[in-house]
Design an enzyme around this catalytic site. Structure first.
Site, mmCIF file in Angstrom:
data_model
loop_
_atom_site.group_PDB
_atom_site.id
_atom_site.type_symbol
_atom_site.label_atom_id
_atom_site.label_comp_id
_atom_site.label_asym_id
_atom_site.label_seq_id
_atom_site.Cartn_x
_atom_site.Cartn_y
_atom_site.Cartn_z
ATOM 1 N N CYS A 85 -47.078 -17.634 -18.763
ATOM 2 C CA CYS A 85 -45.821 -18.347 -18.951
ATOM 3 C C CYS A 85 -45.811 -19.636 -18.126
ATOM 4 O O CYS A 85 -46.252 -19.651 -16.981
ATOM 5 C CB CYS A 85 -44.575 -17.552 -18.580
ATOM 6 S SG CYS A 85 -44.346 -16.086 -19.572
ATOM 7 N N ARG B 67 -50.968 -21.535 -20.217
ATOM 8 C CA ARG B 67 -50.425 -20.377 -19.493
ATOM 9 C C ARG B 67 -49.801 -19.342 -20.409
ATOM 10 O O ARG B 67 -49.448 -18.249 -19.966
ATOM 11 C CB ARG B 67 -49.381 -20.848 -18.480
ATOM 12 C CG ARG B 67 -49.915 -21.783 -17.441
ATOM 13 C CD ARG B 67 -48.833 -22.202 -16.493
ATOM 14 N NE ARG B 67 -48.332 -21.088 -15.712
ATOM 15 C CZ ARG B 67 -48.871 -20.668 -14.581
ATOM 16 N NH1 ARG B 67 -49.914 -21.279 -14.092
ATOM 17 N NH2 ARG B 67 -48.367 -19.634 -13.935
ATOM 18 N N TRP C 32 -45.916 -16.111 -22.537
ATOM 19 C CA TRP C 32 -46.943 -15.105 -22.802
ATOM 20 C C TRP C 32 -46.212 -13.770 -22.707
ATOM 21 O O TRP C 32 -45.801 -13.342 -21.628
ATOM 22 C CB TRP C 32 -48.058 -15.179 -21.766
ATOM 23 C CG TRP C 32 -49.195 -14.264 -22.069
ATOM 24 C CD1 TRP C 32 -50.235 -14.505 -22.931
ATOM 25 C CD2 TRP C 32 -49.415 -12.957 -21.543
ATOM 26 N NE1 TRP C 32 -51.090 -13.417 -22.955
ATOM 27 C CE2 TRP C 32 -50.613 -12.462 -22.116
ATOM 28 C CE3 TRP C 32 -48.729 -12.137 -20.637
ATOM 29 C CZ2 TRP C 32 -51.137 -11.205 -21.819
ATOM 30 C CZ3 TRP C 32 -49.246 -10.881 -20.346
ATOM 31 C CH2 TRP C 32 -50.441 -10.431 -20.935
ATOM 32 N N ASN D 180 -41.180 -16.846 -15.203
ATOM 33 C CA ASN D 180 -42.600 -16.491 -15.253
ATOM 34 C C ASN D 180 -42.787 -15.322 -14.297
ATOM 35 O O ASN D 180 -42.479 -15.435 -13.117
ATOM 36 C CB ASN D 180 -43.442 -17.696 -14.806
ATOM 37 C CG ASN D 180 -44.892 -17.315 -14.549
ATOM 38 O OD1 ASN D 180 -45.413 -16.385 -15.151
ATOM 39 N ND2 ASN D 180 -45.548 -18.029 -13.662
ATOM 40 N N GLY D 181 -43.292 -14.205 -14.825
ATOM 41 C CA GLY D 181 -43.511 -13.026 -13.971
ATOM 42 C C GLY D 181 -42.991 -11.775 -14.641
ATOM 43 O O GLY D 181 -42.729 -11.763 -15.849
ATOM 44 N N GLU E 107 -70.830 -11.395 -18.553
ATOM 45 C CA GLU E 107 -70.051 -12.618 -18.680
ATOM 46 C C GLU E 107 -70.280 -13.249 -20.061
ATOM 47 O O GLU E 107 -69.338 -13.738 -20.688
ATOM 48 C CB GLU E 107 -70.419 -13.593 -17.550
ATOM 49 C CG GLU E 107 -69.760 -14.950 -17.622
ATOM 50 C CD GLU E 107 -68.237 -14.922 -17.577
ATOM 51 O OE1 GLU E 107 -67.645 -13.850 -17.347
ATOM 52 O OE2 GLU E 107 -67.623 -15.978 -17.793
ATOM 53 N N LYS F 222 -67.285 -13.996 -22.700
ATOM 54 C CA LYS F 222 -67.032 -15.349 -23.229
ATOM 55 C C LYS F 222 -66.914 -15.298 -24.743
ATOM 56 O O LYS F 222 -65.997 -15.841 -25.335
ATOM 57 C CB LYS F 222 -68.171 -16.306 -22.890
ATOM 58 C CG LYS F 222 -68.239 -17.039 -21.610
ATOM 59 C CD LYS F 222 -67.118 -17.902 -21.182
ATOM 60 C CE LYS F 222 -65.895 -17.198 -20.748
ATOM 61 N NZ LYS F 222 -65.686 -16.848 -19.382
ATOM 62 N N GLU G 102 -63.768 -13.179 -26.126
ATOM 63 C CA GLU G 102 -62.421 -13.727 -25.925
ATOM 64 C C GLU G 102 -62.133 -14.940 -26.804
ATOM 65 O O GLU G 102 -61.001 -15.138 -27.220
ATOM 66 C CB GLU G 102 -62.145 -14.028 -24.451
ATOM 67 C CG GLU G 102 -62.913 -15.153 -23.858
ATOM 68 C CD GLU G 102 -62.648 -15.325 -22.365
ATOM 69 O OE1 GLU G 102 -61.503 -15.202 -21.939
ATOM 70 O OE2 GLU G 102 -63.616 -15.604 -21.622
ATOM 71 N N HIS H 227 -78.820 5.781 -25.201
ATOM 72 C CA HIS H 227 -78.070 7.001 -24.899
ATOM 73 C C HIS H 227 -76.792 7.084 -25.727
ATOM 74 O O HIS H 227 -75.826 7.730 -25.329
ATOM 75 C CB HIS H 227 -77.784 7.081 -23.397
ATOM 76 C CG HIS H 227 -79.041 7.182 -22.591
ATOM 77 N ND1 HIS H 227 -79.808 8.323 -22.543
ATOM 78 C CD2 HIS H 227 -79.717 6.250 -21.868
ATOM 79 C CE1 HIS H 227 -80.885 8.109 -21.800
ATOM 80 N NE2 HIS H 227 -80.848 6.848 -21.388
ATOM 81 N N LYS I 292 -53.935 -18.082 -19.228
ATOM 82 C CA LYS I 292 -54.882 -18.475 -18.181
ATOM 83 C C LYS I 292 -54.698 -17.717 -16.868
ATOM 84 O O LYS I 292 -55.658 -17.308 -16.247
ATOM 85 C CB LYS I 292 -54.736 -19.976 -17.939
ATOM 86 C CG LYS I 292 -55.706 -20.548 -16.932
ATOM 87 C CD LYS I 292 -57.074 -20.719 -17.548
ATOM 88 C CE LYS I 292 -58.097 -21.200 -16.548
ATOM 89 N NZ LYS I 292 -59.449 -20.851 -16.984
HETATM 90 C C1 F6R Z 1 -62.300 -15.065 -18.785
HETATM 91 C C2 F6R Z 1 -61.290 -15.323 -17.788
HETATM 92 C C3 F6R Z 1 -60.645 -14.167 -17.126
HETATM 93 C C4 F6R Z 1 -60.412 -14.460 -15.636
HETATM 94 C C5 F6R Z 1 -59.591 -13.337 -14.998
HETATM 95 C C6 F6R Z 1 -59.394 -13.565 -13.518
HETATM 96 O O1 F6R Z 1 -62.819 -16.251 -19.299
HETATM 97 O O2 F6R Z 1 -60.950 -16.436 -17.516
HETATM 98 O O3 F6R Z 1 -61.381 -12.997 -17.293
HETATM 99 O O4 F6R Z 1 -61.656 -14.596 -15.022
HETATM 100 O O5 F6R Z 1 -58.357 -13.237 -15.634
HETATM 101 O O6 F6R Z 1 -58.686 -14.745 -13.304
HETATM 102 P P1 F6R Z 1 -58.688 -15.446 -11.896
HETATM 103 O O7 F6R Z 1 -60.086 -15.915 -11.651
HETATM 104 O O8 F6R Z 1 -57.718 -16.572 -12.034
HETATM 105 O O9 F6R Z 1 -58.278 -14.421 -10.894
#
Ligand code: F6R
Length: 596
Positions: A2, A27, A72, A96-97, A473, A477, A480, A496, A591
């Site tokens: 948000c 956000r 969000w 936000n929260g 990772e 990537k 998502e 397995h 984000k």
């Molecule tokens: C994936 C991504 C998320 C963040 C996770 C932690 O691309 O961005 O998996 O890595 O939400 O976020 P931070 O680093 O802000 O604690």
């Protein structure tokens, strides 16, 4: 999670708020809304979907005071009804929260005659303000009382009908900044919203209240007026813009050589005898807990492998949402390292607080300056990634790795687990990293490989040891941003059970940078090829076995993961592009995850 914006000034508030919201859309982006004063009454407009949808219904009015929100969803589906702002009586609010005790409060309010239109916790918060105002009579007193009753996280932007020249703001565990420039005043969840006006801002602390009146901003804490220090954002406006790239994600991938250089140069000076600068004293620590979420957790897995293999010290790497609730075993020589791009991730913050409560030393690796995690940890190390806007992290991930590699190196020197010639070689190679990254970014193979596999429904990533951490990772990537179901497996584990999912042409991406177990991984990859898999290999050696090979430079294992992630980022990007996905704003995501 948000985005909030508020504007109080002489210019067109609606336009200013929308511009700010657009800068914060990363956000959250399932609905948006705005409230503004028209003479002495508050008008509210909301729309399901992106800010572009909201813009279509906004009037061309000359309002001068207002608040806006990009959502969000947490409580209730994305809809106009659940979108913010919410109103009750004379109060209108954006949030936000998450209000954790909203059901308890809702019951009390319902018993007192309140009814609710939405499913949100936010509507309960605004009703609480209305309810408390009856007793307290003053807005400031009402906000202070509400703070004592609300549990959870909130950054609020608030309008009150009797004060049409004022915005109120308060926060607990969700970020909120306040800024001013020549008679214009702003509140915002993050700096990009204000960068086209000013780089200076005030950061609200937990339980701070701000009151923005024309040409006067006042701050309160615990019932008393306080003064706050002005901070300056280090980056530029351009750093929060696309600068000609089609997507922020692509721009941020291309920024990595610079970000790595800046991060390394801040902490390591290979030309000096002291070598390391701005790093904490690590001598005392014999054991490490690394705690983080998502991609940041994946950097922790790489660091675990490095520290265990190179320094020979034990490392537990844990997902923060688990760590915060589990039985943890530390001793006085344990260092808890939390890693977070945003510095606001709720579970990581809670894990940090848990360690601190238990009296354990904490170190935070963070990107956003002044964020909650940065402020609460005993020591903080900032990566030099600058504003990261794309929801899928890239440059923050590699900058975290770069910093963790330096910490590992420092530990290896302290514990004398690295030979001098090896150290000197690493020192030389560190300098070549940005250039090597540039070459990998410019590799033309990614588009072609993407065009072969982008229509598949399942993709596997296999690796062992460090390569498994990198695979995780890579898989995150891709899933998502492309919505393809992909999983990362330790290469030896697939047979397995999961190998039953491999069909003709199923893409299997093998990461092969760890030379001592490369042959084992190749055998596992061949097992999948024997069942029809299409093999894409990412390796620092010429391997003939697969259908495609992306060749990495041969570099020390301490630096290899920083390079190996680049092909995985760009493959994910190209695949998502071919699938027509919204790369910078993938569905259901946001984000900064400030809720549990
Ligand atoms: C994936 C991504 C998320 C963040 C996770 C932690 O691309 O961005 O998996 O890595 O939400 O976020 P931070 O680093 O802000 O604690």
């Amino acid at each position: 999670m948000c985005g909030i914006v508020g504007y109080n000034g002489k210019e067109k508030a609606i336009e200013k708020i929308v511009t700010g919201l657009e800068a914060l859309e990363y956000r959250g982006y399932d609905s948006a809304g705005i409230a503004y004063f028209e003479k002495d009454t508050i008008q509210i407009l909301k729309k399901k979907g992106r800010i572009s949808a909201l813009k279509e219904i906004l009037p061309k009015k000359d309002a001068q005071v207002g608040i806006g929100h990009t959502r969000w969803a947490t409580h209730g589906e994305p809809s106009e009804r659940n979108a913010h702002p919410h109103r009750c009586g004379k109060f209108t609010l954006v949030h936000n929260g998450i209000i954790e005790n909203y059901l308890e409060l809702k019951n009390i309010l319902q018993e007192n005659g309140y009814s609710f239109l939405s499913e949100t916790d936010t509507e309960v918060a605004v009703a609480l303000l209305d309810y408390l105002y009856e007793e307290e009579k003053g807005v400031l007193k009402t906000l202070e009382k509400a703070m004592k009753m609300l549990r959870g996280s909130y950054a609020f932007g608030i309008l009150f009908e009797d004060t049409p020249d004022t915005i109120y703001a308060m926060r607990h565990s969700s970020p909120l900044i306040v800024a001013e420039k020549e008679g214009e005043e702003f509140i915002a969840s993050d700096v990009p919203a204000i960068l086209s006006y000013t780089q200076e801002y005030y950061l609200l602390d937990d339980f701070d209240i701000a009151i923005l009146k024309p040409n006067k901003i006042s701050f309160y804490h615990d019932g008393k007026e306080i003064t706050k220090e002005k901070l300056t954002f280090e980056g530029s406006l351009e750093s929060s813009q696309k600068e000609g790239y089609e997507h922020f994600m692509l721009k941020e991938i291309h920024e990595q050589p610079r970000v790595i250089k800046d991060t390394i140069e801040y902490y390591f000076d290979g030309t000096k005898n002291s070598l390391f600068q701005n790093l904490p004293d690590l001598k005392k620590y014999q054991k490490f807990h690394i705690v983080a979420c998502g991609s940041a957790y994946h950097t922790g897995l790489v660091a675990k492998s490095w520290i265990e293999e190179i320094v020979h010290l034990p490392v537990d790497c844990e997902i923060a949402s688990e760590y915060r609730y589990k039985q943890v075993f530390y001793d006085s020589n344990t260092l808890v390292i939390v890693i977070s791009q945003s510095g606001e991730t709720a579970d990581t913050l809670a894990s940090l607080r848990k360690a601190k409560k238990d009296g354990i030393d904490t170190l935070a690796i963070v990107n956003v300056i002044g964020s909650s995690i940065a402020r609460e940890a005993d020591q903080v190390l900032y990566i030099k990634a600058g504003c990261e806007i794309a929801v899928a992290t890239t440059k923050a991930y590699s900058a975290q790795l770069a910093l963790l590699s330096l910490l590992t190196l420092k530990l290896a020197l302290i514990h004398e687990t690295i030979r001098e010639d090896e150290f000197l070689e690493i020192r030389k190679q560190i300098e070549t990293l940005p250039q090597q990254m540039e070459k990998l970014i410019a590799n033309p193979q990614y588009q072609k490989i993407a065009s072969t596999i982008y229509e598949r429904d399942d993709i596997f990533y296999l690796g062992r040891k460090l390569d498994y951490a990198i695979s995780m990772e890579g898989a995150l990537k891709l899933k998502e941003i492309s919505y393809i179901n992909c999983v990362a497996y330790p290469a030896g584990e697939l047979k397995h059970g999961t190998i039953s999912l491999v069909e003709q042409k199923t893409p299997v991406i093998g990461i092969l940078t760890v030379s001592e177990i490369q042959e084992k991984t190749i055998s596992n990859l061949k097992e999948t090829a024997a069942r029809g898999a299409y093999l894409i290999l990412i390796s620092n050696e010429e391997i003939k076995e697969g259908n495609e090979l992306i060749l990495l430079p041969n570099i020390h294992p301490l630096l290899e993961p920083i390079l190996a992630i680049i092909p995985l980022q760009l493959l994910a990007y190209e695949i998502a592009k071919l699938r027509g996905c919204d790369i910078d704003k993938p569905r259901n995501l946001a984000k900064s995850v400030t809720v549990e």
